[in-house]
Design an enzyme around this catalytic site. Structure first.
Site, PDB file in Angstrom:
ATOM      1  N   ARG A   1      -4.303   7.297  -3.554  1.00  0.00           N
ATOM      2  CA  ARG A   1      -3.860   6.079  -2.642  1.00  0.00           C
ATOM      3  C   ARG A   1      -3.666   4.778  -3.644  1.00  0.00           C
ATOM      4  O   ARG A   1      -4.385   4.892  -4.934  1.00  0.00           O
ATOM      5  CB  ARG A   1      -4.873   5.549  -1.685  1.00  0.00           C
TER       6      ARG A   1
ATOM      7  N   GLU B   1     -12.821   8.655  -3.941  1.00  0.00           N
ATOM      8  CA  GLU B   1     -13.329   8.237  -2.601  1.00  0.00           C
ATOM      9  C   GLU B   1     -14.322   9.157  -2.251  1.00  0.00           C
ATOM     10  O   GLU B   1     -14.668  10.424  -2.888  1.00  0.00           O
ATOM     11  CB  GLU B   1     -12.027   8.841  -1.674  1.00  0.00           C
TER      12      GLU B   1
ATOM     13  N   ARG C   1       0.259   7.454   8.000  1.00  0.00           N
ATOM     14  CA  ARG C   1       0.795   6.263   8.489  1.00  0.00           C
ATOM     15  C   ARG C   1       2.315   6.692   8.884  1.00  0.00           C
ATOM     16  O   ARG C   1       3.267   6.168   8.246  1.00  0.00           O
ATOM     17  CB  ARG C   1       0.874   5.067   7.653  1.00  0.00           C
TER      18      ARG C   1
ATOM     19  N   ARG D   1       1.039   2.434 -17.021  1.00  0.00           N
ATOM     20  CA  ARG D   1       1.300   1.932 -18.339  1.00  0.00           C
ATOM     21  C   ARG D   1       2.859   2.402 -18.894  1.00  0.00           C
ATOM     22  O   ARG D   1       3.533   1.867 -19.315  1.00  0.00           O
ATOM     23  CB  ARG D   1       0.438   2.186 -19.535  1.00  0.00           C
TER      24      ARG D   1
ATOM     25  N   TYR E   1       4.447   6.204   2.251  1.00  0.00           N
ATOM     26  CA  TYR E   1       3.594   7.143   2.354  1.00  0.00           C
ATOM     27  C   TYR E   1       4.304   8.494   2.320  1.00  0.00           C
ATOM     28  O   TYR E   1       5.121   8.656   3.191  1.00  0.00           O
ATOM     29  CB  TYR E   1       2.777   7.107   3.791  1.00  0.00           C
TER      30      TYR E   1
ATOM     31  N   ARG F   1       0.848  -1.215  -0.033  1.00  0.00           N
ATOM     32  CA  ARG F   1      -0.017   0.120   0.019  1.00  0.00           C
ATOM     33  C   ARG F   1       1.119   1.225  -0.010  1.00  0.00           C
ATOM     34  O   ARG F   1       2.078   1.155   0.364  1.00  0.00           O
ATOM     35  CB  ARG F   1      -0.822   0.009   1.235  1.00  0.00           C
TER      36      ARG F   1
ATOM     37  N   CYS G   1      -9.537   2.522 -10.978  1.00  0.00           N
ATOM     38  CA  CYS G   1      -9.259   3.704 -10.112  1.00  0.00           C
ATOM     39  C   CYS G   1     -10.730   4.183  -9.769  1.00  0.00           C
ATOM     40  O   CYS G   1     -11.691   4.093 -10.437  1.00  0.00           O
ATOM     41  CB  CYS G   1      -8.741   4.628 -11.084  1.00  0.00           C
TER      42      CYS G   1
END
Ligand code: DC
Length: 348
Positions: free
Chosen positions: A87, A75, A113, A61, A105, A5, A72
């Protein structure tokens, strides 16, 4: 299967910045987890509601990720959430325990984080004689980070070749002596020392002869490959301010802060002249200008990792600025990029 992540913030809702940030994040995750592109099964991206464009697929790509499934999403609007944030989650077919995955991050997302953010890197690139060393040392001192002068590593390679009787103009012979090169760097009292096989050669590296030779050996891909790992290893073990020519683009593409320091050639020559005169070294302004110009051309035109400003680097043109003003400007940039939050930065 491993899930990796990461997140990054952007300063403006523009195609150029979003694309550059997506690439920075993906490159950082791929490099720091030693992923091969073919191991990537799928990538999920999300963008906060205040970003109304996203180009994660273009970014992926362009990095050569052609077979993975990509999606994609935008949010939901969440009260108090970090603005302008991208993210990503990479799912990869790699034989490693989930606990060993390195998440990244970056920029303002450090605050999401801090415990996963890892070490912090400030990358400073720019042409010869622009004052990268002065700035990087001041920043390292102010932030209590490790100062890394990558030019000194190329200088040490040049010094080694000359000592071995190998001409920097002969890439074949330079390459063949590299297997004998044992180079390392250490930080002593906030200054960098470069060692060749344990011998400290730092004080022999700043002569005009070594300047020219270092720019020549730096164009040899085998030399760059040898120093790439050393530079990344240093940044993986400490918070760094690292200066050079390709730090933001190639060595630390995931650096949280990138600065490109520039100044006109005449001003750079004048500074170098004053510096040499103060050291009591006889100097000729015209010769210094020619030396810088020649080195810039070689450093900017070589095929492998030329001098370049990263898309997400902030430019400081220091032509009419004092060293103090440059440091102030850089500290402001660092403050803005991290939202003034140093909780995500581990003590150096
Ligand atoms: O920053 P410096 O003048 O000490 O660097 C000496 C030479 O090393 C420079 O002319 C180009 C090369 N160099 C490089 O190619 N990449 C770096 N990251 C740093 C320096």
């Amino acid at each position: 299967m491993v899930a990796i992540r990461g997140a990054i913030t952007v300063d403006s809702n523009t195609r150029e910045e979003i694309l550059a940030a997506s690439k920075t994040l993906l490159t950082g995750l791929i490099t720091s987890n030693s992923l091969e592109i073919r191991q990537i099964v799928s990538i999920i991206f999300t963008a906060t509601h205040d970003l109304n464009q996203a180009y994660p697929a273009v970014a992926a790509r362009e990095l050569g990720v052609t077979d993975a499934g990509l999606i994609c999403m935008q949010e939901m609007r969440v009260e108090g959430s970090l603005p302008q944030c991208l993210r990503v989650m990479i799912l990869a077919e790699k034989d490693m325990p989930q606990a060993a995955a390195r998440h990244l991050y970056l920029k303002g997302a450090v605050r999401l984080r801090p415990e996963l953010a890892g070490f912090f890197a400030v990358a400073i690139d720019g042409p010869a004689g622009v004052g990268k060393g002065t700035l990087a040392k001041k920043l390292a001192e102010a932030l209590n980070f490790t100062y890394v002068d990558t030019g000194a590593l190329y200088r040490a390679v040049a010094y080694f070749c000359i000592r071995e009787g190998v001409s920097p103009d002969d890439p074949g012979r330079v390459e063949s002596v590299l297997s004998k090169l044992e180079i390392s760097a250490e930080c002593v009292n906030n200054t960098q020392r470069v060692l060749l096989g344990g011998e400290d050669v730092t004080d022999s590296l700043r002569t005009p002869e070594i300047s020219e030779a270092s720019s020549k050996v730096a164009a040899i891909p085998a030399v760059r490959a040898k120093l790439l790992k050393l530079q990344r290893d240093i940044a993986e073990g400490a918070n760094v301010v690292m200066e050079g020519r390709d730090i933001g683009v190639k060595i630390l593409p995931f650096a949280q802060v990138k600065i490109y320091l520039d100044a006109g050639l005449d001003e750079r020559a004048r500074r170098r002249y004053t510096e040499r005169a103060a050291e009591g070294i006889g100097a000729d302004l015209g010769a210094i200008k020619r030396e810088l110009e020649e080195r810039d051309l070689r450093d900017a035109r070589r095929e492998d990792s030329p001098l370049a400003k990263a898309g997400d680097a902030v430019l400081i043109d220091s032509t009419d600025m004092s060293p103090w003003q440059v440091t102030e400007a850089a500290l402001r940039i660092i403050h803005e990029k991290t939202g003034g939050l140093h909780g995500g930065i581990q003590a150096g």
